[in-house]
Design a protein around this motif. Structure first.
Motif, PDB file in Angstrom:
ATOM      1  N   ALA A 238      34.863  47.473 -19.035  1.00  0.00           N
ATOM      2  CA  ALA A 238      33.422  47.679 -19.120  1.00  0.00           C
ATOM      3  C   ALA A 238      32.730  46.364 -19.448  1.00  0.00           C
ATOM      4  O   ALA A 238      33.375  45.356 -19.761  1.00  0.00           O
ATOM      5  CB  ALA A 238      33.111  48.732 -20.188  1.00  0.00           C
ATOM      6  N   ALA A 239      31.393  46.383 -19.372  1.00  0.00           N
ATOM      7  CA  ALA A 239      30.634  45.149 -19.609  1.00  0.00           C
ATOM      8  C   ALA A 239      30.853  44.610 -21.015  1.00  0.00           C
ATOM      9  O   ALA A 239      30.806  43.404 -21.251  1.00  0.00           O
ATOM     10  CB  ALA A 239      29.154  45.400 -19.349  1.00  0.00           C
ATOM     11  N   LYS A 240      31.073  45.492 -21.982  1.00  0.00           N
ATOM     12  CA  LYS A 240      31.373  45.078 -23.352  1.00  0.00           C
ATOM     13  C   LYS A 240      32.690  45.749 -23.743  1.00  0.00           C
ATOM     14  O   LYS A 240      32.727  46.942 -24.029  1.00  0.00           O
ATOM     15  CB  LYS A 240      30.258  45.475 -24.315  1.00  0.00           C
ATOM     16  N   THR A 246      39.551  39.142 -24.563  1.00  0.00           N
ATOM     17  CA  THR A 246      40.783  38.466 -24.147  1.00  0.00           C
ATOM     18  C   THR A 246      40.483  37.420 -23.080  1.00  0.00           C
ATOM     19  O   THR A 246      41.048  36.320 -23.100  1.00  0.00           O
ATOM     20  CB  THR A 246      41.796  39.490 -23.609  1.00  0.00           C
ATOM     21  N   ALA A 247      39.588  37.758 -22.145  1.00  0.00           N
ATOM     22  CA  ALA A 247      39.214  36.802 -21.100  1.00  0.00           C
ATOM     23  C   ALA A 247      38.538  35.572 -21.708  1.00  0.00           C
ATOM     24  O   ALA A 247      38.803  34.435 -21.295  1.00  0.00           O
ATOM     25  CB  ALA A 247      38.298  37.470 -20.088  1.00  0.00           C
ATOM     26  N   ARG A 248      37.686  35.785 -22.680  1.00  0.00           N
ATOM     27  CA  ARG A 248      37.030  34.650 -23.335  1.00  0.00           C
ATOM     28  C   ARG A 248      38.049  33.794 -24.076  1.00  0.00           C
ATOM     29  O   ARG A 248      37.994  32.559 -24.036  1.00  0.00           O
ATOM     30  CB  ARG A 248      35.964  35.147 -24.317  1.00  0.00           C
ATOM     31  N   ASN A 249      39.009  34.450 -24.760  1.00  0.00           N
ATOM     32  CA  ASN A 249      40.073  33.694 -25.418  1.00  0.00           C
ATOM     33  C   ASN A 249      40.856  32.867 -24.405  1.00  0.00           C
ATOM     34  O   ASN A 249      41.242  31.724 -24.675  1.00  0.00           O
ATOM     35  CB  ASN A 249      41.022  34.651 -26.144  1.00  0.00           C
ATOM     36  N   PRO A 264      30.574  49.098  -7.786  1.00  0.00           N
ATOM     37  CA  PRO A 264      29.434  48.704  -8.632  1.00  0.00           C
ATOM     38  C   PRO A 264      28.890  49.839  -9.497  1.00  0.00           C
ATOM     39  O   PRO A 264      28.286  49.569 -10.543  1.00  0.00           O
ATOM     40  CB  PRO A 264      28.380  48.252  -7.607  1.00  0.00           C
ATOM     41  N   LEU A 265      29.078  51.080  -9.089  1.00  0.00           N
ATOM     42  CA  LEU A 265      28.546  52.204  -9.862  1.00  0.00           C
ATOM     43  C   LEU A 265      29.526  52.713 -10.920  1.00  0.00           C
ATOM     44  O   LEU A 265      29.191  53.621 -11.667  1.00  0.00           O
ATOM     45  CB  LEU A 265      28.171  53.355  -8.913  1.00  0.00           C
ATOM     46  N   ASP A 266      30.720  52.141 -10.981  1.00  0.00           N
ATOM     47  CA  ASP A 266      31.713  52.545 -11.969  1.00  0.00           C
ATOM     48  C   ASP A 266      31.620  51.618 -13.171  1.00  0.00           C
ATOM     49  O   ASP A 266      31.912  50.424 -13.077  1.00  0.00           O
ATOM     50  CB  ASP A 266      33.121  52.486 -11.361  1.00  0.00           C
ATOM     51  N   ALA A 267      31.196  52.156 -14.320  1.00  0.00           N
ATOM     52  CA  ALA A 267      31.014  51.337 -15.519  1.00  0.00           C
ATOM     53  C   ALA A 267      32.314  50.679 -15.953  1.00  0.00           C
ATOM     54  O   ALA A 267      32.296  49.603 -16.577  1.00  0.00           O
ATOM     55  CB  ALA A 267      30.462  52.190 -16.657  1.00  0.00           C
ATOM     56  N   ARG A 268      33.448  51.284 -15.600  1.00  0.00           N
ATOM     57  CA  ARG A 268      34.736  50.707 -15.992  1.00  0.00           C
ATOM     58  C   ARG A 268      35.046  49.431 -15.220  1.00  0.00           C
ATOM     59  O   ARG A 268      35.961  48.692 -15.592  1.00  0.00           O
ATOM     60  CB  ARG A 268      35.847  51.730 -15.769  1.00  0.00           C
ATOM     61  N   ALA A 269      34.302  49.160 -14.170  1.00  0.00           N
ATOM     62  CA  ALA A 269      34.525  47.948 -13.377  1.00  0.00           C
ATOM     63  C   ALA A 269      33.465  46.885 -13.627  1.00  0.00           C
ATOM     64  O   ALA A 269      33.551  45.786 -13.070  1.00  0.00           O
ATOM     65  CB  ALA A 269      34.563  48.299 -11.893  1.00  0.00           C
ATOM     66  N   ALA A 270      32.475  47.188 -14.458  1.00  0.00           N
ATOM     67  CA  ALA A 270      31.358  46.263 -14.646  1.00  0.00           C
ATOM     68  C   ALA A 270      31.822  44.911 -15.178  1.00  0.00           C
ATOM     69  O   ALA A 270      31.357  43.856 -14.740  1.00  0.00           O
ATOM     70  CB  ALA A 270      30.319  46.886 -15.579  1.00  0.00           C
ATOM     71  N   ASP A 381      29.008  35.806 -26.071  1.00  0.00           N
ATOM     72  CA  ASP A 381      28.503  35.560 -27.431  1.00  0.00           C
ATOM     73  C   ASP A 381      27.133  36.182 -27.664  1.00  0.00           C
ATOM     74  O   ASP A 381      26.604  36.096 -28.778  1.00  0.00           O
ATOM     75  CB  ASP A 381      28.423  34.051 -27.694  1.00  0.00           C
ATOM     76  N   GLY A 382      26.550  36.796 -26.631  1.00  0.00           N
ATOM     77  CA  GLY A 382      25.247  37.428 -26.780  1.00  0.00           C
ATOM     78  C   GLY A 382      24.086  36.464 -26.843  1.00  0.00           C
ATOM     79  O   GLY A 382      23.025  36.798 -27.372  1.00  0.00           O
ATOM     80  N   LYS A 383      24.258  35.250 -26.288  1.00  0.00           N
ATOM     81  CA  LYS A 383      23.195  34.247 -26.348  1.00  0.00           C
ATOM     82  C   LYS A 383      22.363  34.202 -25.068  1.00  0.00           C
ATOM     83  O   LYS A 383      21.230  33.721 -25.094  1.00  0.00           O
ATOM     84  CB  LYS A 383      23.787  32.871 -26.637  1.00  0.00           C
ATOM     85  N   ILE A 384      22.935  34.638 -23.950  1.00  0.00           N
ATOM     86  CA  ILE A 384      22.179  34.698 -22.703  1.00  0.00           C
ATOM     87  C   ILE A 384      22.396  36.056 -22.066  1.00  0.00           C
ATOM     88  O   ILE A 384      23.326  36.788 -22.423  1.00  0.00           O
ATOM     89  CB  ILE A 384      22.596  33.574 -21.716  1.00  0.00           C
TER      90      ILE A 384
END
Length: 396
Positions: A238-240, A246-249, A264-270, A381-384
């Motif tokens: 999901a988006a969050k 893990t990807a950011r790490n 695109p309509l599946d939230a699990r793929a966002a 990080d929630g900055k953009i």
């Protein structure tokens, strides 16, 4: 009288008697991996660091500081002996070289299973706990194909994508990194799988024996998953989600990030679609992964690896050398100062009014592949914030 005031146990090798003190130092209050490494560098031994710790705490304004009681460590060692766990330190031959270069590398790892797997090249497969049937099918297929190509599959023993990946990789090699104690199975529905991994693969954790996992433990686990792996493949997210942590790490540790696209309509793929949009390699099959990373030589026979489960001496010298030749060259260290400057430049150019991403890249006079990872970092990080049409804005 020494700090290690309990008899040696099979989970601590007799040749390294200070492991008791190291474990006691690491379990002391306010001593995390980074502080542990600094104290060891300054004082040389864990025993000396323990003696200095109360004075250091007092100088930092912490009154009535007490180091971890020896009885707590004795209890942890008894639990490890009962579970059959083995402790691996950073100077142990079985300690994974890929983790050693991390600034916050886990100083000590409890392991259950075959530590020889840590000498082989690894790829992480992570994804949603509530994965779709297509997601779990993709995870199983990728895991089986990756082990056939010579890779060990790393994941987090969670339900969904993690469980599917571990199960498919059992015969070829899999490592489960746990958020709680290595003897604590979470979730309970994966108990049978966890026992199979301990028998045929490897489970590991930096947490104390018997510790029940809590939400704050999972990000620390995710950094180990990324650190062990040559690349991180996100199957569904999901988006969050923790998978994006893990990807950011992985990006912070200069690892490759790949993702499986979804509807695109599946939230699990966002989250996966967002990673691909930001420069992650799109994965349709194992061929995309091997094309991005390259194949590896055929792994050493699992029988030889299994013989090493009780220590490195069980592997003949020529066999051990063959295994080590498959370890990928460590990537160059990431230029953190340059990354920080790029983050500042991006934030300086963005405001509440949306700006096109391609315009931002032109303004920065930078290459898209340099900017894409920085944008992922700032977004996580929630900055953009990203908006439809490839627009970016800064979050106040």
């Amino acid at each position: 009288m020494t700090l290690a005031d309990t008899p040696q146990t099979p989970c601590i090798p007799p040749s390294d008697g200070d492991l008791f003190d190291r474990l006691r130092l690491l379990r002391s209050r306010r001593v995390g991996p980074a502080t542990y490494h600094r104290l060891m560098a300054e004082h040389g031994t864990a025993a000396d660091a323990l003696l200095a710790l109360p004075d250091l705490a007092q100088a930092a304004g912490v009154s009535d500081y007490r180091i971890c009681p020896a009885a707590v460590i004795s209890a942890e060692l008894r639990a490890a002996r009962a579970a059959g766990a083995r402790l691996i330190a950073t100077d142990d031959p079985d300690y994974p070289a890929a983790l050693a270069d991390m600034a916050d590398a886990p100083p000590l790892l409890w392991t259950l299973g075959n530590p020889a797997l840590l000498a082989r090249p690894m790829i992480a497969l992570v994804g949603a706990r509530n994965a779709s049937s297509l997601g779990t099918r993709m995870a199983r297929k990728l895991a089986a194909d990756l082990t056939e190509a010579g890779y060990v599959v790393v994941s987090g023993l969670a339900r969904g994508v993690d469980a599917a990946a571990h199960l498919a990789a059992l015969d070829g090699g899999t490592v489960a990194v746990q958020a709680g104690g290595v003897d604590v199975i979470y979730p309970s529905e994966n108990a049978e799988l966890a026992h199979a991994i301990a028998d045929r693969g490897l489970r590991l954790s930096e947490m104390p024996m018997g510790l029940q996992p809590q939400a704050r433990h999972f990000p620390a686990r995710n950094r180990i998953i990324a650190g062990l792996s040559r690349a991180v493949v996100v199957v569904e997210a999901a988006a969050k989600s923790g998978s994006l942590i893990t990807a950011r790490n992985a990006l912070d540790q200069h690892r490759d990030v790949l993702a499986v696209p979804g509807h695109p309509l599946d939230a699990r793929a966002a989250g996966c679609n967002m990673l691909i949009r930001d420069g992650a390699t799109l994965v349709r099959s194992v061929h995309d992964i091997l094309e991005a990373l390259g194949p590896v030589a055929a792994p050493a026979p699992l029988r030889a690896l299994a013989d090493n489960a009780n220590g490195p001496s069980a592997i003949p010298t020529d066999s051990r050398c063959e295994v080590m030749t498959h370890v990928p060259t460590a990537p160059p260290a990431r230029d953190l100062a340059s990354a920080a400057r790029l983050h500042e430049q991006i934030l300086a150019r963005l405001g509440p009014s949306p700006m096109a991403e391609d315009q931002l890249i032109r303004d920065l006079s930078a290459k898209p592949m340099q900017v894409a990872p920085a944008l992922v970092d700032l977004e996580l990080d929630g900055k953009i914030m990203r908006q439809p049409g490839g627009l970016l804005s800064r979050i106040a």
